[in-house]
Design a protein around this motif. Structure first.
Motif, PDB file in Angstrom:
ATOM      1  N   SER A   1       0.825  -1.200   0.000  1.00  0.00           N
ATOM      2  CA  SER A   1       0.000   0.000   0.000  1.00  0.00           C
ATOM      3  C   SER A   1       0.867   1.261   0.000  1.00  0.00           C
ATOM      4  O   SER A   1       1.725   1.439   0.868  1.00  0.00           O
ATOM      5  CB  SER A   1      -0.909   0.002   1.232  1.00  0.00           C
ATOM      6  OG  SER A   1      -1.412   1.289   1.477  1.00  0.00           O
ATOM      7  N   VAL A   2       0.631   2.135  -0.986  1.00  0.00           N
ATOM      8  CA  VAL A   2       1.350   3.405  -1.055  1.00  0.00           C
ATOM      9  C   VAL A   2       1.053   4.247   0.184  1.00  0.00           C
ATOM     10  O   VAL A   2       1.944   4.874   0.769  1.00  0.00           O
ATOM     11  CB  VAL A   2       0.951   4.184  -2.328  1.00  0.00           C
ATOM     12  CG1 VAL A   2       1.544   5.600  -2.295  1.00  0.00           C
ATOM     13  CG2 VAL A   2       1.405   3.450  -3.567  1.00  0.00           C
ATOM     14  N   ARG A   3      -0.193   4.249   0.598  1.00  0.00           N
ATOM     15  CA  ARG A   3      -0.591   5.047   1.756  1.00  0.00           C
ATOM     16  C   ARG A   3       0.109   4.569   3.017  1.00  0.00           C
ATOM     17  O   ARG A   3       0.584   5.364   3.828  1.00  0.00           O
ATOM     18  CB  ARG A   3      -2.115   4.965   1.923  1.00  0.00           C
ATOM     19  CG  ARG A   3      -2.670   5.829   3.028  1.00  0.00           C
ATOM     20  CD  ARG A   3      -4.201   5.818   3.000  1.00  0.00           C
ATOM     21  NE  ARG A   3      -4.705   4.477   3.169  1.00  0.00           N
ATOM     22  CZ  ARG A   3      -4.890   3.877   4.343  1.00  0.00           C
ATOM     23  NH1 ARG A   3      -4.593   4.529   5.448  1.00  0.00           N
ATOM     24  NH2 ARG A   3      -5.374   2.662   4.424  1.00  0.00           N
ATOM     25  N   LYS A   4       0.199   3.247   3.191  1.00  0.00           N
ATOM     26  CA  LYS A   4       0.864   2.699   4.382  1.00  0.00           C
ATOM     27  C   LYS A   4       2.364   2.962   4.350  1.00  0.00           C
ATOM     28  O   LYS A   4       2.991   3.182   5.387  1.00  0.00           O
ATOM     29  CB  LYS A   4       0.583   1.202   4.498  1.00  0.00           C
ATOM     30  CG  LYS A   4      -0.847   0.889   4.910  1.00  0.00           C
ATOM     31  CD  LYS A   4      -1.069  -0.621   5.045  1.00  0.00           C
ATOM     32  CE  LYS A   4      -2.500  -0.919   5.493  1.00  0.00           C
ATOM     33  NZ  LYS A   4      -2.747  -2.377   5.588  1.00  0.00           N
ATOM     34  N   LYS A   5       2.943   2.932   3.150  1.00  0.00           N
ATOM     35  CA  LYS A   5       4.368   3.265   3.033  1.00  0.00           C
ATOM     36  C   LYS A   5       4.617   4.702   3.497  1.00  0.00           C
ATOM     37  O   LYS A   5       5.550   4.982   4.248  1.00  0.00           O
ATOM     38  CB  LYS A   5       4.833   3.099   1.585  1.00  0.00           C
ATOM     39  CG  LYS A   5       4.945   1.662   1.123  1.00  0.00           C
ATOM     40  CD  LYS A   5       5.431   1.589  -0.320  1.00  0.00           C
ATOM     41  CE  LYS A   5       5.574   0.127  -0.760  1.00  0.00           C
ATOM     42  NZ  LYS A   5       6.084   0.009  -2.143  1.00  0.00           N
ATOM     43  N   MET A   6       3.761   5.610   3.034  1.00  0.00           N
ATOM     44  CA  MET A   6       3.915   7.015   3.401  1.00  0.00           C
ATOM     45  C   MET A   6       3.711   7.209   4.900  1.00  0.00           C
ATOM     46  O   MET A   6       4.389   8.038   5.540  1.00  0.00           O
ATOM     47  CB  MET A   6       2.903   7.865   2.620  1.00  0.00           C
ATOM     48  CG  MET A   6       3.073   9.356   2.811  1.00  0.00           C
ATOM     49  SD  MET A   6       4.657   9.942   2.154  1.00  0.00           S
ATOM     50  CE  MET A   6       4.428  11.710   2.309  1.00  0.00           C
TER      51      MET A   6
ATOM     52  N   LEU B   1       6.833  10.817  -4.000  1.00  0.00           N
ATOM     53  CA  LEU B   1       7.619  11.129  -2.815  1.00  0.00           C
ATOM     54  C   LEU B   1       8.184   9.859  -2.182  1.00  0.00           C
ATOM     55  O   LEU B   1       9.358   9.806  -1.807  1.00  0.00           O
ATOM     56  CB  LEU B   1       6.768  11.885  -1.794  1.00  0.00           C
ATOM     57  CG  LEU B   1       7.509  12.405  -0.565  1.00  0.00           C
ATOM     58  CD1 LEU B   1       8.588  13.415  -0.971  1.00  0.00           C
ATOM     59  CD2 LEU B   1       6.562  13.042   0.440  1.00  0.00           C
ATOM     60  N   VAL B   2       7.356   8.827  -2.081  1.00  0.00           N
ATOM     61  CA  VAL B   2       7.819   7.555  -1.516  1.00  0.00           C
ATOM     62  C   VAL B   2       8.946   6.985  -2.362  1.00  0.00           C
ATOM     63  O   VAL B   2       9.968   6.520  -1.849  1.00  0.00           O
ATOM     64  CB  VAL B   2       6.663   6.544  -1.400  1.00  0.00           C
ATOM     65  CG1 VAL B   2       7.189   5.165  -1.010  1.00  0.00           C
ATOM     66  CG2 VAL B   2       5.639   7.017  -0.369  1.00  0.00           C
ATOM     67  N   LYS B   3       8.762   7.035  -3.694  1.00  0.00           N
ATOM     68  CA  LYS B   3       9.799   6.518  -4.601  1.00  0.00           C
ATOM     69  C   LYS B   3      11.093   7.317  -4.462  1.00  0.00           C
ATOM     70  O   LYS B   3      12.202   6.746  -4.450  1.00  0.00           O
ATOM     71  CB  LYS B   3       9.315   6.567  -6.052  1.00  0.00           C
ATOM     72  CG  LYS B   3      10.324   5.992  -7.059  1.00  0.00           C
ATOM     73  CD  LYS B   3       9.786   6.061  -8.473  1.00  0.00           C
ATOM     74  CE  LYS B   3      10.790   5.441  -9.447  1.00  0.00           C
ATOM     75  NZ  LYS B   3      12.116   6.072  -9.406  1.00  0.00           N
ATOM     76  N   SER B   4      10.976   8.635  -4.320  1.00  0.00           N
ATOM     77  CA  SER B   4      12.180   9.465  -4.196  1.00  0.00           C
ATOM     78  C   SER B   4      12.919   9.143  -2.898  1.00  0.00           C
ATOM     79  O   SER B   4      14.150   9.180  -2.851  1.00  0.00           O
ATOM     80  CB  SER B   4      11.808  10.952  -4.244  1.00  0.00           C
ATOM     81  OG  SER B   4      11.199  11.380  -3.039  1.00  0.00           O
ATOM     82  N   TYR B   5      12.174   8.816  -1.842  1.00  0.00           N
ATOM     83  CA  TYR B   5      12.803   8.423  -0.588  1.00  0.00           C
ATOM     84  C   TYR B   5      13.580   7.125  -0.768  1.00  0.00           C
ATOM     85  O   TYR B   5      14.737   7.008  -0.337  1.00  0.00           O
ATOM     86  CB  TYR B   5      11.739   8.253   0.500  1.00  0.00           C
ATOM     87  CG  TYR B   5      11.447   9.516   1.284  1.00  0.00           C
ATOM     88  CD1 TYR B   5      11.585  10.770   0.693  1.00  0.00           C
ATOM     89  CD2 TYR B   5      11.012   9.462   2.600  1.00  0.00           C
ATOM     90  CE1 TYR B   5      11.315  11.923   1.398  1.00  0.00           C
ATOM     91  CE2 TYR B   5      10.738  10.624   3.317  1.00  0.00           C
ATOM     92  CZ  TYR B   5      10.893  11.848   2.710  1.00  0.00           C
ATOM     93  OH  TYR B   5      10.634  12.994   3.408  1.00  0.00           O
ATOM     94  N   LEU B   6      12.955   6.148  -1.394  1.00  0.00           N
ATOM     95  CA  LEU B   6      13.635   4.858  -1.605  1.00  0.00           C
ATOM     96  C   LEU B   6      14.874   5.032  -2.471  1.00  0.00           C
ATOM     97  O   LEU B   6      15.917   4.414  -2.209  1.00  0.00           O
ATOM     98  CB  LEU B   6      12.677   3.856  -2.250  1.00  0.00           C
ATOM     99  CG  LEU B   6      11.681   3.168  -1.306  1.00  0.00           C
ATOM    100  CD1 LEU B   6      10.702   2.316  -2.102  1.00  0.00           C
ATOM    101  CD2 LEU B   6      12.412   2.300  -0.284  1.00  0.00           C
ATOM    102  N   ASP B   7      14.767   5.867  -3.504  1.00  0.00           N
ATOM    103  CA  ASP B   7      15.928   6.113  -4.379  1.00  0.00           C
ATOM    104  C   ASP B   7      17.054   6.786  -3.594  1.00  0.00           C
ATOM    105  O   ASP B   7      18.231   6.429  -3.750  1.00  0.00           O
ATOM    106  CB  ASP B   7      15.526   7.015  -5.557  1.00  0.00           C
ATOM    107  CG  ASP B   7      14.617   6.295  -6.555  1.00  0.00           C
ATOM    108  OD1 ASP B   7      14.553   5.049  -6.493  1.00  0.00           O
ATOM    109  OD2 ASP B   7      13.976   6.991  -7.373  1.00  0.00           O
TER     110      ASP B   7
END
Length: 588
Positions: free
Chosen positions: A460-465, A560-566
């Motif tokens: 879940s994208v929401r849970k990741k955030m 934003l989540v993807k940028s954090y992981l990167d």
């Protein structure tokens, strides 16, 4: 000539109402009750004024100086305007609750002391109650009870009911200093009880100081202001007010105007660091640009301060410890006291931490002599009556960081991960500056592995955030017309990842793509316009729990989540590459 304290004049206005509520003194006349009340408040105000109108500083560690003699009023930035410090009382009276935020050394406590002293000397028709929040156990008490306990011993006829009536009259201003010094486990409860105070006593005014924290975001009655960095005229005013010799003052002032304002503006704009610069300058040393080296030189200056000022003078230390042993004892003391979130001590607590530190180092010391050295020789601890406190908390944080980076056998990961919970402190940052390889390899690398796994295991994208933030908000900054994006951390107990991400963003800034922040701001701005179509202003907040999964997947939250992981992957790769290079060099 004795001071005629302005708050006492207010009692003339409210004495009649207070007398009617004081049922226990029915046999007394109104005049007798009033005289007792005035005498009690006179003792309270006089005692507090005597304590808070003077302060020990780096430049005058043994002789307290008047706050009004050395204090330079800062500028305060709120979302609607910039307030000049000398107008701060009017600004406070115009609001119900004001939260004053600033990083270490910007003078939050001095700001409150200055307000308290001015309210004592000039009649603003209010009685100030000054409370140091670090001394409050919010598991057992609340602000009203603490305030009443402060005032009531001074007047034998002053009941809690009478005090509450005084507060309801709107004649009391609560000055609550050091929210960030409350135990982490009690902060949510503390804020709840402060908020309850504003609900139960709607006419009361409250000012709270704290280092930056998002716990106040969304607190309805609060106006959050930030102390702005000093500009050149304020820096020069601070130098002019410093209790140092005229020739040294003139020389340092010239250096500031001609070079330091360009090379060391970040240090000069912070009052504490500016005073540390003056100390180092007086010793004839260079002013380093790196913060951890700056603290190191400041400590060395404090250790030898009077020795360097007096010809052929070698100061005796009460404890008679070699310099290296004394330094280790000091940083161990800082670590153990910081670990327990103790920033002030009574005599028994002081002895406890000194003895515990000595036991760790397997040395025997005279605890009383060491305490005297901390106060009289090193001048890094201030004694006020039977209470001890650090001259400034940042010295304790620097000492704790030195301990972690220097002492063998310390579990670096466990220590830093625990201190990571205190997200607005500087221990992690100072540790990274002091020993980058150690902190990267023993803490950042394993923590990154853990965080990356935690994010990837969720679909879940929401849970990741939500691992990082629980809500997003947008506020318009009236001063420049721009919109500021704010993030609210998860509830207590779930903030470790959020604090860690903020720490990485501060210290590995180039690794983070800031494009998603712009997208997120634009998206929230569009939602804000839709919701506030008929309103001019402009505060907008969205809780992640209110977004369903399908909607979240279509928002910039994904980016934003993807940028954090990167960014995490890039930081991890850089650390591993550096470690590989170092290992190869050692083999060679």
């Amino acid at each position: 000539m004795p001071i005629v304290f302005a708050p006492l004049k207010i009692l003339d206005e409210v004495a009649g109402d207070l007398y009617s509520s004081a049922k226990t003194v029915a046999s007394l006349t109104k005049d007798a009750f009033y005289r007792n009340l005035q005498l009690g408040f006179s003792k309270y105000i006089e005692g507090k004024y005597d304590r808070y109108s003077k302060v020990h500083t780096l430049l005058s560690p043994h002789k307290p100086i008047g706050v009004e003699d050395i204090y330079v009023h800062p500028r305060l930035d709120s979302s609607s305007k910039t307030v000049l410090g000398e107008n701060s009382i009017d600004f406070v009276f115009d609001k119900k609750v004001v939260v004053v935020q600033a990083i270490a050394g910007h003078g939050k406590s001095m700001f409150l002391r200055d307000i308290f002293c001015r309210l004592c000397r000039i009649n603003f028709n209010v009685i100030p109650i000054f409370i140091e929040l670090r001394d409050v156990d919010f598991d057992k008490t609340n602000i009203i009870d603490v305030a009443f306990d402060e005032v009531s011993p001074q007047s034998s006829l002053f009941s809690k009911t009478t005090f509450e009536k005084l507060v309801r009259s709107g004649k009391v201003l609560f000055l609550l200093d050091g929210f960030d010094e409350i135990k982490t486990s009690q902060r949510t409860s503390a804020l709840r009880k402060i908020d309850q105070l504003t609900r139960d006593f709607s006419a009361a005014k409250v000012v709270v100081t704290s280092r930056p924290t998002d716990i106040f975001n969304g607190w309805g009655p609060a106006t959050i202001v930030k102390i702005r960095d000093y500009d050149l005229p304020q820096i020069l005013d601070l130098v002019d007010r410093s209790p140092i010799e005229g020739e040294v003052k003139d020389a340092f002032r010239g250096k500031v105007e001609n070079s330091y304002i360009k090379t060391h503006k970040k240090f000069l704009s912070n009052p504490l660091l500016c005073n540390m610069m003056i100390l180092t300058f007086m010793r004839g040393g260079d002013i380093p640009k790196q913060k951890h080296i700056f603290y190191k030189k400041a400590f060395e200056t404090l250790y030898r301060h009077h020795d360097d000022m007096k010809f052929l003078y070698k100061r005796d230390y009460h404890s008679d410890l070699p310099e290296d042993v004394f330094t280790r004892l000091w940083r161990t003391f800082c670590y153990f006291s910081y670990s327990e979130r103790k920033f002030g001590f009574d005599a028994d607590q002081m002895k406890y931490f000194i003895v515990r530190s000595a036991n760790y180092l397997s040395i025997e010391v005279d605890a009383k002599a060491v305490a005297s050295d901390f106060v009289e020789s090193l001048c890094i601890i201030v004694k006020d009556g039977e209470q001890y406190s650090f001259l400034h908390r940042s010295f304790q944080e620097y000492g704790a960081a030195l301990f972690i980076c220097s002492e063998r056998g310390v579990n670096v990961f466990a220590s830093l991960d625990r201190f990571n919970e205190n997200g607005n402190d500087d221990v992690l940052e100072l540790s990274l500056m002091t020993n980058r390889e150690l902190v990267e390899q023993d803490y950042i690398l394993p923590k990154l592995e853990f965080v990356i796994k935690q994010v990837k295991r969720l679909r879940s994208v929401r849970k990741k955030m939500k691992l990082f933030y629980s809500a997003l908000s947008l506020e318009k900054i009236e001063a420049d017309g721009e919109f500021e994006l704010y993030f609210t951390m998860p509830s207590r107990g779930s903030q470790s990842i959020s604090h860690f991400a903020i720490f990485l963003r501060r210290n590995y800034r180039p690794m983070f793509d800031h494009g998603p922040y712009q997208k997120l701001r634009s998206w929230l701005r569009r939602l804000s316009r839709e919701e506030n179509a008929n309103r001019k202003d402009i505060s907008f907040r969205i809780d992640l729990d209110e977004i369903d999964e399908a909607s979240a997947a279509e928002t910039p939250i994904v980016d934003l989540v993807k940028s954090y992981l990167d960014a995490f992957a890039s930081i991890r790769g850089e650390i591993l590459e550096r470690k590989k290079h170092q290992d190869q060099m050692l083999k060679v």
